[in-house]
Motif scaffolding. Structure first.
Motif, short mmCIF file in Angstrom:
data_model
loop_
_atom_site.label_atom_id
_atom_site.label_comp_id
_atom_site.label_asym_id
_atom_site.label_seq_id
_atom_site.Cartn_x
_atom_site.Cartn_y
_atom_site.Cartn_z
N ALA A 34 0.84 -1.20 0.00
CA ALA A 34 0.00 0.00 0.00
C ALA A 34 0.87 1.25 0.00
CB ALA A 34 -0.93 -0.01 1.21
N ARG A 35 1.96 1.22 0.77
CA ARG A 35 2.85 2.38 0.85
C ARG A 35 3.72 2.51 -0.40
NH1 ARG A 35 4.06 1.43 7.33
NH2 ARG A 35 2.38 2.82 8.06
N LEU A 36 4.12 1.39 -0.99
CA LEU A 36 4.86 1.46 -2.26
C LEU A 36 4.02 2.14 -3.32
CD1 LEU A 36 6.57 -2.07 -2.45
CD2 LEU A 36 7.58 0.09 -1.69
N LYS A 37 2.74 1.80 -3.38
CA LYS A 37 1.85 2.42 -4.35
C LYS A 37 1.70 3.91 -4.07
CE LYS A 37 -0.93 -1.71 -5.34
NZ LYS A 37 -2.26 -2.35 -5.18
N VAL A 223 20.84 6.93 1.55
CA VAL A 223 20.06 6.18 2.54
C VAL A 223 19.37 7.16 3.47
CG1 VAL A 223 22.15 5.89 3.95
CG2 VAL A 223 20.20 4.38 4.31
N TYR A 224 18.16 6.80 3.94
CA TYR A 224 17.32 7.70 4.71
C TYR A 224 17.52 7.60 6.22
CZ TYR A 224 14.55 7.41 0.32
OH TYR A 224 14.13 7.38 -0.98
N SER A 260 16.46 3.44 0.50
CA SER A 260 15.83 3.95 1.72
C SER A 260 16.31 3.30 3.00
CB SER A 260 14.31 3.78 1.63
OG SER A 260 13.94 2.41 1.64
N ASP A 261 16.49 1.97 2.99
CA ASP A 261 16.73 1.16 4.19
C ASP A 261 15.48 1.06 5.05
OD1 ASP A 261 18.22 -0.58 5.70
OD2 ASP A 261 19.45 0.93 6.69
N PHE A 262 14.31 1.29 4.48
CA PHE A 262 13.07 1.10 5.24
C PHE A 262 13.00 -0.32 5.77
CE2 PHE A 262 10.97 4.71 2.73
CZ PHE A 262 11.02 5.58 3.81
N ASP A 263 12.43 -0.46 6.94
CA ASP A 263 12.28 -1.72 7.68
C ASP A 263 13.59 -2.23 8.27
OD1 ASP A 263 9.40 -2.23 7.41
OD2 ASP A 263 9.85 -2.32 5.27
N LEU A 272 9.83 11.45 5.89
CA LEU A 272 10.18 10.21 5.16
C LEU A 272 10.04 9.02 6.11
CD1 LEU A 272 13.33 10.99 2.94
CD2 LEU A 272 11.07 10.24 2.16
N GLU A 273 8.86 8.90 6.71
CA GLU A 273 8.65 7.88 7.74
C GLU A 273 8.34 6.50 7.17
OE1 GLU A 273 7.94 11.90 9.50
OE2 GLU A 273 7.14 10.86 7.72
N HIS A 274 7.97 6.42 5.92
CA HIS A 274 7.71 5.14 5.26
C HIS A 274 7.69 5.36 3.76
CE1 HIS A 274 3.54 6.39 4.58
NE2 HIS A 274 3.41 6.61 5.88
#
Length: 308
Positions: A34-37, A223-224, A260-263, A272-274
């Motif tokens: 959902a967030r990728l979209k 990287v975030y 990003s290095d998300f997760d 840029l929280e997700h």
């Protein structure tokens, strides 16, 4: 604007959830579908990463379990996710599809067994980082005080990558190991690293390293993670843009991407929280750069440097 993100740890989050987390909707996953979209991410790279406290005899099993989550939770339950299995797949993504590419963050899980590395390559791994932060049988990582370079085994892995047109990721290497990779690798890349001149962290790259990457037509993906961006208490998107500015000043305008290095991070840049917030970065970049340059940072630079 479309986005290619070279690094997230969503597979680790799925593995830690032991089947209780949905890649489609789980709020615990920064880079869920959902967030990728929402963030207009057209390709997301999914790292296989094994926590260092996992015992050596269990690490390869954990890696295979993460691959299983990739196939059955990420791809199997979401028909809009398309498996990127070769470099040509980047050119065949259709409107509404999101590419999904497997990467390996550290080769600890294979021990000294090349058969295991070949298996992971056959399962779709297209980028391999030799280490995480510690030392292993291939090389020293950025957090290893010894600061050693590649071992003979590590050099064999780089040659394996060259033969298969697999990227060799330098993001977590010690500086000496970085230079060893640059001497040997046909396809070096930094999947998630920033400029050490602006944030003096062992995980970031010196100006000399960045220039070497650019001279070899290699990509650096910013990287975030706030700790790799600034030592300020509250890190903003503008602070991250400063790293892009700095890398551009070193000659990298056509060699910068996003990772990003998300997760894999526990704190976030404000705004840029997700993955769904990624267009906030794009909008900030458009204030300072031409649209074609921002398009390059977002996805086109990476497409232009795919292995041939």
């Amino acid at each position: 604007m479309k986005i290619i993100d070279l690094h997230c740890d969503a597979l680790l989050k799925l593995w830690e959830g032991k089947g209780t987390r949905s890649f489609a909707t789980s709020n615990e996953i920064d880079a869920n579908i959902a967030r990728l979209k929402e963030g207009q991410v057209m390709v997301q790279c999914f790292a296989i990463f094994i926590e260092p406290e996992i015992s050596a005899d269990q690490q390869f099993q954990a890696a295979l379990q993460q691959v299983d989550y990739f196939y059955h939770e990420v791809l199997g339950k979401n028909p809009e996710m398309k498996h990127i299995k070769n470099w040509g797949d980047f050119y065949t993504l259709e409107e509404g599809e999101i590419g999904a590419m497997l990467t390996l963050e550290g080769v600890e899980a294979i021990g000294n067994d090349f058969m295991k590395l070949r298996m992971l390559a056959e399962l779709g791994v297209m980028s391999i980082g030799l280490t995480w932060n510690h030392a292993n049988l291939a090389a020293d990582g950025a957090g290893e005080p010894r600061g050693g370079g590649l071992t003979l085994f590590g050099k064999e892995i780089v040659q394996f990558n060259n033969e298969r047109k697999i990227l060799t990721d330098v993001s977590h290497l010690s500086e000496r190991a970085f230079w060893d990779v640059m001497d040997l690798a046909n396809y070096p890349i930094a999947s998630h690293s920033n400029a050490k001149a602006l944030c003096d962290h062992p995980r970031n790259l010196t100006d000399e390293q960045a220039k070497a990457m650019f001279s070899k037509e290699s990509m650096i993906h910013v990287v975030y993670y706030p700790f790799f961006v600034s030592d300020k208490d509250q890190v903003t998107i503008s602070d991250l843009v400063r790293h892009i500015d700095h890398l551009c000043a070193l000659g990298g305008v056509h060699h910068i991407g996003l990772g990003s290095d998300f997760d894999g991070i526990a704190s976030y840049i404000t705004g840029l929280e997700h993955a769904g917030k990624t267009q906030n970065l794009i909008n900030e970049l458009l204030k300072y750069y031409k649209e074609h340059e921002v398009r390059g940072f977002a996805y086109q630079n990476f497409i232009n440097h795919l292995p041939k």
